[in-house]
Scaffold this motif. Structure first.
Motif, PDB file in Angstrom:
ATOM      1  N   LEU A 234      -3.735   0.667   6.752  1.00  0.00           N
ATOM      2  CA  LEU A 234      -4.968   0.726   5.975  1.00  0.00           C
ATOM      3  C   LEU A 234      -6.038   1.562   6.663  1.00  0.00           C
ATOM      4  O   LEU A 234      -6.793   2.287   6.010  1.00  0.00           O
ATOM      5  CB  LEU A 234      -5.491  -0.690   5.726  1.00  0.00           C
ATOM      6  CG  LEU A 234      -4.795  -1.520   4.650  1.00  0.00           C
ATOM      7  CD1 LEU A 234      -5.514  -2.858   4.501  1.00  0.00           C
ATOM      8  CD2 LEU A 234      -4.794  -0.794   3.314  1.00  0.00           C
ATOM      9  N   GLU A 235      -6.135   1.453   7.973  1.00  0.00           N
ATOM     10  CA  GLU A 235      -7.157   2.201   8.709  1.00  0.00           C
ATOM     11  C   GLU A 235      -6.967   3.703   8.513  1.00  0.00           C
ATOM     12  O   GLU A 235      -7.936   4.447   8.288  1.00  0.00           O
ATOM     13  CB  GLU A 235      -7.088   1.848  10.198  1.00  0.00           C
ATOM     14  CG  GLU A 235      -8.320   2.250  10.992  1.00  0.00           C
ATOM     15  CD  GLU A 235      -9.513   1.355  10.728  1.00  0.00           C
ATOM     16  OE1 GLU A 235     -10.616   1.903  10.546  1.00  0.00           O
ATOM     17  OE2 GLU A 235      -9.342   0.123  10.684  1.00  0.00           O
ATOM     18  N   ALA A 236      -5.724   4.162   8.574  1.00  0.00           N
ATOM     19  CA  ALA A 236      -5.452   5.593   8.407  1.00  0.00           C
ATOM     20  C   ALA A 236      -5.740   6.038   6.982  1.00  0.00           C
ATOM     21  O   ALA A 236      -6.316   7.108   6.750  1.00  0.00           O
ATOM     22  CB  ALA A 236      -3.998   5.888   8.776  1.00  0.00           C
ATOM     23  N   VAL A 237      -5.336   5.227   6.011  1.00  0.00           N
ATOM     24  CA  VAL A 237      -5.610   5.562   4.607  1.00  0.00           C
ATOM     25  C   VAL A 237      -7.109   5.608   4.366  1.00  0.00           C
ATOM     26  O   VAL A 237      -7.625   6.517   3.703  1.00  0.00           O
ATOM     27  CB  VAL A 237      -4.931   4.548   3.664  1.00  0.00           C
ATOM     28  CG1 VAL A 237      -5.302   4.849   2.206  1.00  0.00           C
ATOM     29  CG2 VAL A 237      -3.421   4.578   3.840  1.00  0.00           C
ATOM     30  N   SER A 245     -13.885   2.170   7.540  1.00  0.00           N
ATOM     31  CA  SER A 245     -13.066   1.083   8.074  1.00  0.00           C
ATOM     32  C   SER A 245     -12.067   0.612   7.033  1.00  0.00           C
ATOM     33  O   SER A 245     -12.234   0.852   5.827  1.00  0.00           O
ATOM     34  CB  SER A 245     -13.952  -0.095   8.493  1.00  0.00           C
ATOM     35  OG  SER A 245     -14.557  -0.682   7.348  1.00  0.00           O
ATOM     36  N   ALA A 246     -11.035  -0.075   7.495  1.00  0.00           N
ATOM     37  CA  ALA A 246     -10.036  -0.630   6.577  1.00  0.00           C
ATOM     38  C   ALA A 246     -10.665  -1.674   5.668  1.00  0.00           C
ATOM     39  O   ALA A 246     -10.315  -1.769   4.483  1.00  0.00           O
ATOM     40  CB  ALA A 246      -8.887  -1.242   7.384  1.00  0.00           C
ATOM     41  N   SER A 247     -11.608  -2.447   6.201  1.00  0.00           N
ATOM     42  CA  SER A 247     -12.211  -3.504   5.387  1.00  0.00           C
ATOM     43  C   SER A 247     -13.068  -2.931   4.265  1.00  0.00           C
ATOM     44  O   SER A 247     -13.034  -3.437   3.130  1.00  0.00           O
ATOM     45  CB  SER A 247     -13.043  -4.440   6.267  1.00  0.00           C
ATOM     46  OG  SER A 247     -14.080  -3.733   6.920  1.00  0.00           O
ATOM     47  N   ALA A 250     -10.602  -1.574   1.683  1.00  0.00           N
ATOM     48  CA  ALA A 250      -9.928  -2.638   0.938  1.00  0.00           C
ATOM     49  C   ALA A 250     -10.870  -3.261  -0.085  1.00  0.00           C
ATOM     50  O   ALA A 250     -10.457  -3.578  -1.214  1.00  0.00           O
ATOM     51  CB  ALA A 250      -9.405  -3.695   1.903  1.00  0.00           C
ATOM     52  N   ALA A 251     -12.138  -3.421   0.282  1.00  0.00           N
ATOM     53  CA  ALA A 251     -13.105  -3.990  -0.654  1.00  0.00           C
ATOM     54  C   ALA A 251     -13.317  -3.046  -1.842  1.00  0.00           C
ATOM     55  O   ALA A 251     -13.383  -3.489  -2.997  1.00  0.00           O
ATOM     56  CB  ALA A 251     -14.427  -4.254   0.059  1.00  0.00           C
ATOM     57  N   ALA A 252     -13.420  -1.737  -1.572  1.00  0.00           N
ATOM     58  CA  ALA A 252     -13.598  -0.771  -2.651  1.00  0.00           C
ATOM     59  C   ALA A 252     -12.364  -0.705  -3.537  1.00  0.00           C
ATOM     60  O   ALA A 252     -12.472  -0.610  -4.766  1.00  0.00           O
ATOM     61  CB  ALA A 252     -13.901   0.611  -2.061  1.00  0.00           C
ATOM     62  N   PHE A 253     -11.188  -0.774  -2.933  1.00  0.00           N
ATOM     63  CA  PHE A 253      -9.936  -0.745  -3.697  1.00  0.00           C
ATOM     64  C   PHE A 253      -9.887  -1.930  -4.658  1.00  0.00           C
ATOM     65  O   PHE A 253      -9.570  -1.777  -5.843  1.00  0.00           O
ATOM     66  CB  PHE A 253      -8.747  -0.771  -2.741  1.00  0.00           C
ATOM     67  CG  PHE A 253      -7.415  -0.504  -3.388  1.00  0.00           C
ATOM     68  CD1 PHE A 253      -6.865   0.763  -3.368  1.00  0.00           C
ATOM     69  CD2 PHE A 253      -6.702  -1.521  -4.019  1.00  0.00           C
ATOM     70  CE1 PHE A 253      -5.630   1.018  -3.959  1.00  0.00           C
ATOM     71  CE2 PHE A 253      -5.480  -1.284  -4.610  1.00  0.00           C
ATOM     72  CZ  PHE A 253      -4.944  -0.002  -4.586  1.00  0.00           C
ATOM     73  N   GLY A 258      -8.733  -3.728  -9.064  1.00  0.00           N
ATOM     74  CA  GLY A 258      -8.551  -5.092  -9.553  1.00  0.00           C
ATOM     75  C   GLY A 258      -7.631  -5.928  -8.691  1.00  0.00           C
ATOM     76  O   GLY A 258      -7.538  -7.142  -8.873  1.00  0.00           O
ATOM     77  N   LEU A 259      -6.930  -5.290  -7.761  1.00  0.00           N
ATOM     78  CA  LEU A 259      -6.068  -5.974  -6.797  1.00  0.00           C
ATOM     79  C   LEU A 259      -6.386  -5.448  -5.411  1.00  0.00           C
ATOM     80  O   LEU A 259      -6.952  -4.359  -5.266  1.00  0.00           O
ATOM     81  CB  LEU A 259      -4.581  -5.719  -7.098  1.00  0.00           C
ATOM     82  CG  LEU A 259      -4.010  -6.171  -8.444  1.00  0.00           C
ATOM     83  CD1 LEU A 259      -2.559  -5.719  -8.553  1.00  0.00           C
ATOM     84  CD2 LEU A 259      -4.113  -7.679  -8.605  1.00  0.00           C
ATOM     85  N   THR A 260      -6.018  -6.182  -4.383  1.00  0.00           N
ATOM     86  CA  THR A 260      -6.142  -5.660  -3.029  1.00  0.00           C
ATOM     87  C   THR A 260      -5.017  -4.646  -2.789  1.00  0.00           C
ATOM     88  O   THR A 260      -4.015  -4.630  -3.513  1.00  0.00           O
ATOM     89  CB  THR A 260      -6.032  -6.779  -1.986  1.00  0.00           C
ATOM     90  OG1 THR A 260      -4.684  -7.298  -2.012  1.00  0.00           O
ATOM     91  CG2 THR A 260      -7.016  -7.899  -2.276  1.00  0.00           C
ATOM     92  N   PRO A 261      -5.157  -3.789  -1.771  1.00  0.00           N
ATOM     93  CA  PRO A 261      -4.065  -2.839  -1.487  1.00  0.00           C
ATOM     94  C   PRO A 261      -2.715  -3.526  -1.270  1.00  0.00           C
ATOM     95  O   PRO A 261      -1.681  -3.032  -1.724  1.00  0.00           O
ATOM     96  CB  PRO A 261      -4.552  -2.131  -0.218  1.00  0.00           C
ATOM     97  CG  PRO A 261      -6.041  -2.204  -0.296  1.00  0.00           C
ATOM     98  CD  PRO A 261      -6.331  -3.540  -0.911  1.00  0.00           C
ATOM     99  N   ARG A 262      -2.704  -4.690  -0.607  1.00  0.00           N
ATOM    100  CA  ARG A 262      -1.434  -5.354  -0.321  1.00  0.00           C
ATOM    101  C   ARG A 262      -0.894  -6.093  -1.529  1.00  0.00           C
ATOM    102  O   ARG A 262       0.310  -6.366  -1.611  1.00  0.00           O
ATOM    103  CB  ARG A 262      -1.591  -6.310   0.877  1.00  0.00           C
ATOM    104  CG  ARG A 262      -1.769  -5.574   2.200  1.00  0.00           C
ATOM    105  CD  ARG A 262      -0.709  -4.513   2.389  1.00  0.00           C
ATOM    106  NE  ARG A 262      -0.886  -3.760   3.617  1.00  0.00           N
ATOM    107  CZ  ARG A 262      -0.481  -2.514   3.791  1.00  0.00           C
ATOM    108  NH1 ARG A 262       0.102  -1.870   2.792  1.00  0.00           N
ATOM    109  NH2 ARG A 262      -0.667  -1.905   4.931  1.00  0.00           N
TER     110      ARG A 262
END
Length: 271
Positions: A234-237, A245-247, A250-253, A258-262
């Motif tokens: 996630l950090e690299a993406v 940051s990954a966090s 992930a929040a924006a995603f 409508g879902l988390t990246p994972r």
């Protein structure tokens, strides 16, 4: 030929795909796998049947006039009869398709617009079961009843980012598509394309239906999806698409998709 021995619908489909003769009690008209090499796209077409489409392997984008969806093997798309659509591959993929008679589908599946569904192990097992060509009609009918029971929508939002028509806004859009991490504000883009920030904001709103901020977030999520499908951290993406940051990514995603990246790309999933 499909895995259940039926003739596959032609790729160069016209306005409709022929419905193949089957027993009256059978709902599933055709189940098949269609190899989709990297960069391969099928022409826009429609069917007289509902279609359940999913990537049996890889990552697929399905475009319609009502939206565009990028699907990993954990998700499927319900495409109602008559809706024009065009699948294309992101890398080497296999398109799985199930076609169903509208008059045989229960009210619980009467989705009028393309709808993203979960493609969990139970659904995949049922599809593998229905592919068999030695099922008695009664056994097939029972399996299809269960199939309808497990079709479950997921709250996934279309992440298409339409390109503006105006040459000035289009210049900004294409530059960002090439480098989604570019965080410049519209005022910084204006001098390069010959338009004020206010003009560019108006053009994005009127020509894409989205504010510039909304448009750029969608573009970034769309750019992130193939990277997530490859299993990048996630950090690299996050860094590649403009997040610190990954966090925050992930929040924006989650906010946009409508879902988390994972949830969208489960670890250890198929493909």
């Amino acid at each position: 030929m499909s895995r259940n021995g039926q003739r596959r619908p032609p790729e160069q489909a016209g306005p409709t795909v022929p419905i193949f003769p089957i027993a009256p009690t059978v709902t599933a008209l055709f189940i098949g796998d269609f190899p989709m090499p990297r960069g391969h796209a099928l022409p826009t077409h429609r069917h007289t049947s509902h279609q359940l489409a999913w990537p049996a392997r890889g990552l697929l984008r399905i475009r319609t006039d009502l939206g565009s969806w990028l699907l990993p093997p954990s998700l499927a798309l319900w495409i109602p009869a008559g809706v024009a659509h065009a699948p294309e591959s992101e890398g080497d993929a296999v398109l799985g398709s199930l076609y169903l008679r509208p008059e045989r589908c229960p009210a619980s599946t009467s989705w009028q617009a393309p709808t993203v569904l979960t493609a969990d192990p139970l659904l995949r097992a049922l599809l593998d079961h229905l592919i068999r060509d030695d099922l008695a009609p009664e056994a097939r009918a029972r399996a299809e009843d269960v199939l309808f029971d497990v079709l479950s929508p997921v709250p996934v939002t279309d992440v298409s980012a339409p390109e503006p028509k105006d040459v000035r806004a289009r210049g900004v859009a294409r530059a960002l598509a090439a480098n989604p991490a570019d965080g410049r504000a519209l005022s910084a883009w204006g001098s390069g394309v010959g338009a004020s920030a206010r003009t560019l904001a108006r053009l994005f709103a009127t020509e894409t239906g989205l504010s510039f901020g909304q448009w750029r977030r969608r573009l970034r999520m769309r750019a992130a999806m193939p990277l997530l499908a490859e299993g990048l951290p996630l950090e690299a993406v996050a860094r590649r698409v403009g997040y610190a940051s990954a966090s925050s990514f992930a929040a924006a995603f989650h906010e946009v998709v409508g879902l988390t990246p994972r949830q969208y790309f489960p670890l250890g999933g198929e493909g």
